[in-house]
Each structure stands twice: as C-alpha cells, then as structure tokens.
Design an enzyme around this catalytic site. Structure first.
Site, PDB file in Angstrom:
ATOM      1  N   LYS A   1      -6.716   2.389  -2.792  1.00  0.00           N
ATOM      2  CA  LYS A   1      -5.510   3.305  -3.118  1.00  0.00           C
ATOM      3  C   LYS A   1      -5.322   2.583  -4.863  1.00  0.00           C
ATOM      4  O   LYS A   1      -4.330   4.303  -4.978  1.00  0.00           O
ATOM      5  CB  LYS A   1      -4.534   1.658  -2.408  1.00  0.00           C
ATOM      6  CG  LYS A   1      -4.909   2.179  -0.771  1.00  0.00           C
ATOM      7  CD  LYS A   1      -4.221   0.436  -0.065  1.00  0.00           C
ATOM      8  CE  LYS A   1      -4.987   0.982   1.429  1.00  0.00           C
ATOM      9  NZ  LYS A   1      -5.017  -0.778   1.705  1.00  0.00           N
TER      10      LYS A   1
ATOM     11  N   ARG B   1     -19.669  -3.387   5.494  1.00  0.00           N
ATOM     12  CA  ARG B   1     -18.986  -1.793   4.287  1.00  0.00           C
ATOM     13  C   ARG B   1     -19.513  -0.929   4.197  1.00  0.00           C
ATOM     14  O   ARG B   1     -21.077  -0.877   4.005  1.00  0.00           O
ATOM     15  CB  ARG B   1     -18.337  -2.149   2.938  1.00  0.00           C
ATOM     16  CG  ARG B   1     -17.040  -3.374   3.346  1.00  0.00           C
ATOM     17  CD  ARG B   1     -16.851  -3.574   1.819  1.00  0.00           C
ATOM     18  NE  ARG B   1     -16.389  -2.417   2.029  1.00  0.00           N
ATOM     19  CZ  ARG B   1     -14.811  -2.206   1.150  1.00  0.00           C
ATOM     20  NH1 ARG B   1     -14.308  -3.566   0.787  1.00  0.00           N
ATOM     21  NH2 ARG B   1     -14.403  -0.946   0.404  1.00  0.00           N
TER      22      ARG B   1
ATOM     23  N   GLU C   1      -3.931  -2.424   7.034  1.00  0.00           N
ATOM     24  CA  GLU C   1      -2.380  -2.285   6.587  1.00  0.00           C
ATOM     25  C   GLU C   1      -1.688  -0.779   6.521  1.00  0.00           C
ATOM     26  O   GLU C   1      -2.772  -0.158   5.671  1.00  0.00           O
ATOM     27  CB  GLU C   1      -2.918  -3.131   5.265  1.00  0.00           C
ATOM     28  CG  GLU C   1      -3.133  -4.577   5.318  1.00  0.00           C
ATOM     29  CD  GLU C   1      -3.567  -4.910   4.153  1.00  0.00           C
ATOM     30  OE1 GLU C   1      -2.384  -5.087   3.469  1.00  0.00           O
ATOM     31  OE2 GLU C   1      -4.292  -5.311   3.359  1.00  0.00           O
TER      32      GLU C   1
END
Length: 629
Positions: A350, A340, A125
């Site tokens: 973020k 992950r 993204e």
C-alpha cells in the site's frame, strides 16, 4: 532437491548460491546417507500413450480450459487439501494444537453450534485496495469452504481507525463478489469490541496480561529489554487499564501486554494501545483499540471458524493464537499457513502504491498498469481468468513468485471464449474504393465468434471509404511482406472483396495520406496473400496501450534496482492513441465490456468513456510477446 533449494534461496536471498547448495547437499547426505546403486540406476522411460484427436481435445480443455474446468480444478485441489486438514471438531488431531482440560467440552459445544460445518474467513484490513495476492487468499478461503460444503465469512479487521476509509470497505466487498464469491456473513472486528474488552479484563484477572509503560521504540525488535512492569499486581493493572479506556493516558504512554513468548522469540505482544482517533463504525466510544495479535484468534473463536487460513508470515503467531484462546478457556480454532502469491515486475504494498500515485507515476489504485484487483478489472481481466490463475498456482506452503505473462495467458483463454469480435484501426489510412459496387453503404455480417457462428453475427457498414492500418500498406513490398502494396492486392475481411491499389496520394511532406483502389469480388479473383481488417463509417475512440510499469523483475530489490523502485519506471508503460477508429457495432457498449479487436488484441471499455468518445484499454495482445516470457 530443487524444492529444498528454492525454499532456502527464498529465505536467504542475498546468500551465495553455491554455499547454500553445498550446505543443503551436506545436510541431505547426513539425513539420507549416500546414494545407493538403486538411486543411481537409470529409470526406464515410460512410453506415452498416443491419444485420439477427440481425446487430445479433451486434454486441451482441461489444461487450457474455460472457467468451469479451471474452477473445478481448484475445487478438486481444495477437496484434496481436506485430506490433510483436520475435520471440524477434531482440532486436537492437528500437530502442535494445545489440548487443555476444557478442550473436548469446548469442541463439543462448537460442533453443536456449527453442526460439523467447515467455516473459514477472509479478514482483510480496510485500509487499502486488494491486489493479486489477495485473490489467492479469497480463492483459498472461499474455495475451501465451498469445496467442503461449508461457509466463509468476510470479516473486516478494522482495528486501526487512523487508516480506514469507507471506500476501502466498499471496494473490498465489491472485489470479493466480482471474483464470484458471496460471503456467508459480512462482519467486523469492531462488532466484537465489547466482548474483546471484557476478555481483556479477564486476561488481567487471570494474571496473563499487564499494563506496561515502555515506549514503542523500547519494545521494537526481537530482543527488547523485559518490561519492569511485567509483575505488577493484578488490581493495579485493572485500574490502569480502566484509566486507559477513560483516556487518562496519552498515546504511547501505556499498553496492555500479554504474558507469552511467541515462536519467533518476541516477548509479551501488545493487546491494546491508546489511539485518540474516532472509529469508522463506533465513533468516539473507544480510545483504546485491540491489536491483530489479540483480535484475530478471538474473532475466529467467536465466529466458530474451523480453519483459520493465513499466509506463511503469520506462522510465528500460531503459538500466541493457541495460547490466547486457551488462556481465556474459549473455543480454539486451528491456524493453517500457506505460501503467498507474488508477481514479478510490480509492487503491491500500500505504501509504495501511494508513492506511485503521489508522484504521478500512476493515476490511482485502479490504474491498469498496477496489479490491484480494481486495476485488473479496469484493464479488462475477467474474474474467471484471475481465479484460473490462482488455480494453476495452486495451494502450496512455499511462496509462489509468478511472471505476469502467466496471468495474461489465463486472460487470453477466457477472453477468446467471452469477447465478441469487432474491428478497430489504431493508425488510420484512408482508402477510397473508386468502383464501389453500390450507390450507398452495404451491410456486412461479421460473426461474433468465428469459431462458432451459432453464437450470432453483428452488422457493420461497408462504404466507398474505408480505413485500414497504416502498417498494412507499403509502397514497396519486401520479400515476405504479404499485405497491401502496389501490384499486391489484399482481401478485406468479411466483405467478400479484394482491393488493388490504383493511386497513392501523399501530402506536401511525402507522407501517404490516402489510397485509391478498385475492388473485385473474391470468388472471381485470384486468392490474395492476406486479408486485413478495416472500418467504414466508424466511431472515433481513444485507445490506451499498456506495457509493464517497471523495467526489472524485482523493482524493490536494491541489488537489482539500487536507486529504488521509483527509479525503475518504464517510460513506455502507457501509449495513448487519441484518434483511433472502431466499427459501429460497439456503439452501445458499457464500461468493462470486452471485445477482441481483430488482429490487434483484447480490449475493454474504460469508465472514462463519454458519449461521442469511447475509451478502450488493451487488456492483452492476441499472442504472447516472446520477449516478455
């Protein structure tokens, strides 16, 4: 058992460990039965074959190796994964893949377009900067394609116009290429907005989607009330969806939802929502935007992706992935999940990084104390070190949580081979050589890489006045102290001279500010206990020394840090040395150039450098700090 326990503990982080162990033991006992005599029998130890020195060296290269060795290791791992993954065109052989009457014809068309080529994609993204976890995703997606003769797309998932900025698009591609990968094509989800809209209309016509007016708060969570509009007539939903597109509904007043139940029990995920925000690429053409659940699999289908590689949290969306492609009778790729990569002593979300910037805890997304890729580059981590780190972590289904010192070890291995040597002094002490053997400065040849002098030399001036580290001198030599002191000479590295203290000059407060010494050729003097680094006719510079940003391993864990991550900041995470000195061999260095400052560590030129004042960031020390391991 260790792997089972690790997986259980990662899923049940706050559960009692003993209770988990007892339950795991009971379930394993139920599955496998009690241990047999063969299980209890001690296995004989296998003697390790002794290696000749040359063979030991080969093993060391494989284990510690350079970029080529580690990259090969990653490619070999991913070729190995190919044995577990389906072959292009054989999607139907994957467990859980849904086969429809049209599947084989669609796969035949797919093979005609791709020629049986492996196709992957990296779909970030564009609303933030990539971090160390993304490095694993980049290596896996691009690496798997490369290892199997395929291609990888860089596709921006730009379906949320409120948070997307040009700087993120640019930085993402820059970081992918910095890690050494070239996308086969750079695409955007927005490239396909027209096709996605056409398919949404078709989904409604097929009775698989409907316009809903439940509020966001009503459909949150896993057990929301069923939509009272689920069974509204197809024609009505088509008209209302057209009204959504024309802007007749406000934000939150209507959504398009798909008729399915996901693996995690979530019912009827949203496919489209209203947002009156101009899009970075399409302007104000649209006021409805597709969601990830709707966009992801259909973009994969359009690009004929063979292996849609996602992190484990997307496993719950696999059923919707297959369902949507089959509901529209389009080519259906296969989604594969992997664990992950997380790092201790940091945050990567973020939202939390923005809070760190806003509160002044860090300067920006590229602050060298962070583990964003731009921050790691600024600090001086070579891309090869990050790729090697990802190779060592490997591709696993389980989540990997690693210590930062393992990444630092990879950096040392690469920098030892890449970073030429230079000399710098962080806390200068002036030394005057009273019997300097020449009327003007001499030139000293210093090897760029002492272990391999074939890689060249650089010249540094050697003058009557030199500067050494304050810590390399003591007025009294304690037991075990080997550096400069009255009555205890030292060698100056690379000069061929040994210096002996003759006079100690102090200021009014009794602080040593200068030494007067004499020098002797090393070939006629007794060998000293130590050789120290020095600079002469140096350049002034600023040096930034970094430590961990957080004090605890898991700054986001309320059980470890009850006050929240902002309360866990390390007050000593940055020390700036304003008046350091470096030898003149680095005068032409550019931002991101790397050096090993002898005896101090590995350093990189910071973009803040200006003419007349260079700035260096310490990447890592020469040796790992045992206290950090």
């Amino acid at each position: 058992m260790g792997l089972l326990m690790g997986e259980a503990r990662s899923q049940l982080r706050w559960a009692d460990g003993k209770t988990i162990k007892n339950e795991v033991d009971l379930q394993v006992l139920h599955l496998l039965g009690p241990k047999t005599e063969a299980d209890l029998e001690k296995k004989p130890k296998v003697a390790k074959a002794r290696l000749a020195p040359a063979e030991k060296q080969k093993v060391a290269v494989v284990e510690n190796g350079d970029m080529g060795t580690e990259t090969k290791s990653l490619l070999e791992q991913l070729r190995g994964e190919a044995l577990k993954f389906h072959k292009p065109g054989e999607n139907y052989k994957t467990e859980g893949y849904v086969v429809t009457p049209n599947t084989m014809a669609l796969l035949k068309q797919h093979l005609a377009i791709t020629g049986g080529q492996v196709r992957t994609r990296f779909p970030p993204e564009p609303n933030g900067i990539l971090h160390i976890g993304h490095a694993k995703a980049i290596n896996f997606n691009f690496g798997y394609a490369k290892a199997n003769g395929g291609v990888c797309f860089l596709r921006y998932d730009d379906t949320n116009p409120e948070k997307e900025e040009e700087k993120y698009f640019t930085a993402i591609r820059e970081m992918v290429e910095w890690l050494g990968y070239q996308p086969y094509a750079v695409t955007h989800a927005s490239d396909y907005f027209d096709q996605l809209y056409t398919w949404a209309l078709e989904l409604i016509r097929r009775g698989q989607a409907y316009v809903c007016h439940q509020k966001v708060e009503e459909i949150k969570g896993h057990n929301p009330p069923p939509s009272p509009w689920r069974d509204r007539p197809v024609e009505e939903s088509l008209l209302l969806f057209e009204d959504m597109r024309k802007g007749k509904f406000g934000e939150g007043e209507a959504t398009l939802r798909m008729k399915l139940v996901m693996e995690d029990g979530k019912m009827d995920p949203v496919a489209y929502r209203v947002k009156f925000t101009p899009h970075h690429r399409t302007g104000d053409k649209w006021c409805i935007y597709p969601t990830y659940d709707y966009t992801h699999c259909l973009c994969d289908s359009i690009e004929h992706i063979t292996h849609s590689l996602c992190t484990k949290e997307f496993q719950a969306r696999r059923s919707s992935y297959f369902w949507l492609c089959n509901a529209l009778d389009v080519y259906c790729p296969v989604q594969w999940e992997y664990g992950r990569l997380n790092l201790l002593y940091t945050v990567v979300s973020k939202r939390k990084i923005i809070r760190l910037v806003e509160t002044g805890a860090v300067r920006d997304w590229d602050d060298p104390r962070l583990f964003t890729l731009t921050a790691l580059r600024r600090r001086g981590f070579p891309p090869e070190a990050i790729n090697n780190f990802c190779a060592r972590v490997g591709v696993t289904v389980a989540q990997a949580t690693m210590e930062p010192h393992l990444l630092e070890a990879c950096a040392r291995e690469v920098l030892n081979e890449q970073a030429p040597r230079a000399m710098a002094v962080l806390e200068p002490l002036k030394v005057t050589i009273t019997n300097f053997p020449a009327p003007k400065a001499l030139e000293v040849l210093v090897p760029n890489f002492p272990a391999d002098e074939n890689r060249g030399f650089h010249k540094v001036p050697f003058h009557q006045t030199v500067y050494i580290e304050e810590t390399d001198f003591r007025e009294e030599a304690d037991k075990g102290y080997k550096r400069l002191a009255p009555g205890q000479p030292v060698g100056l590295r690379h000069t061929g001279y040994i210096i002996t203290v003759q006079n100690v000059i102090k200021d009014v407060n009794g602080r040593v500010i200068e030494l007067e010494v004499t020098c002797t050729k090393s070939d006629v003097a007794e060998k000293p206990k130590a050789f120290i680094h020095w600079v002469s006719v140096p350049l002034a510079c600023e040096v930034r020394l970094y430590e961990r940003l957080f004090l605890h391993k898991n700054p986001e864990d309320p059980s470890e840090v009850p006050g929240g991550f902002l309360s866990d900041l390390n007050p000593d995470s940055l020390r700036v040395v304003h008046n350091a000195l470096v030898d003149s061999s680095v005068h032409s260095a550019r931002p991101f150039d790397k050096f090993q400052f002898e005896r101090l560590g590995y350093f990189s030129v910071d973009p803040d450098s200006e003419e007349g004042k260079m700035v260096f960031n310490r990447t890592v020390t020469l040796k790992e700090d045992p206290g950090k391991a």
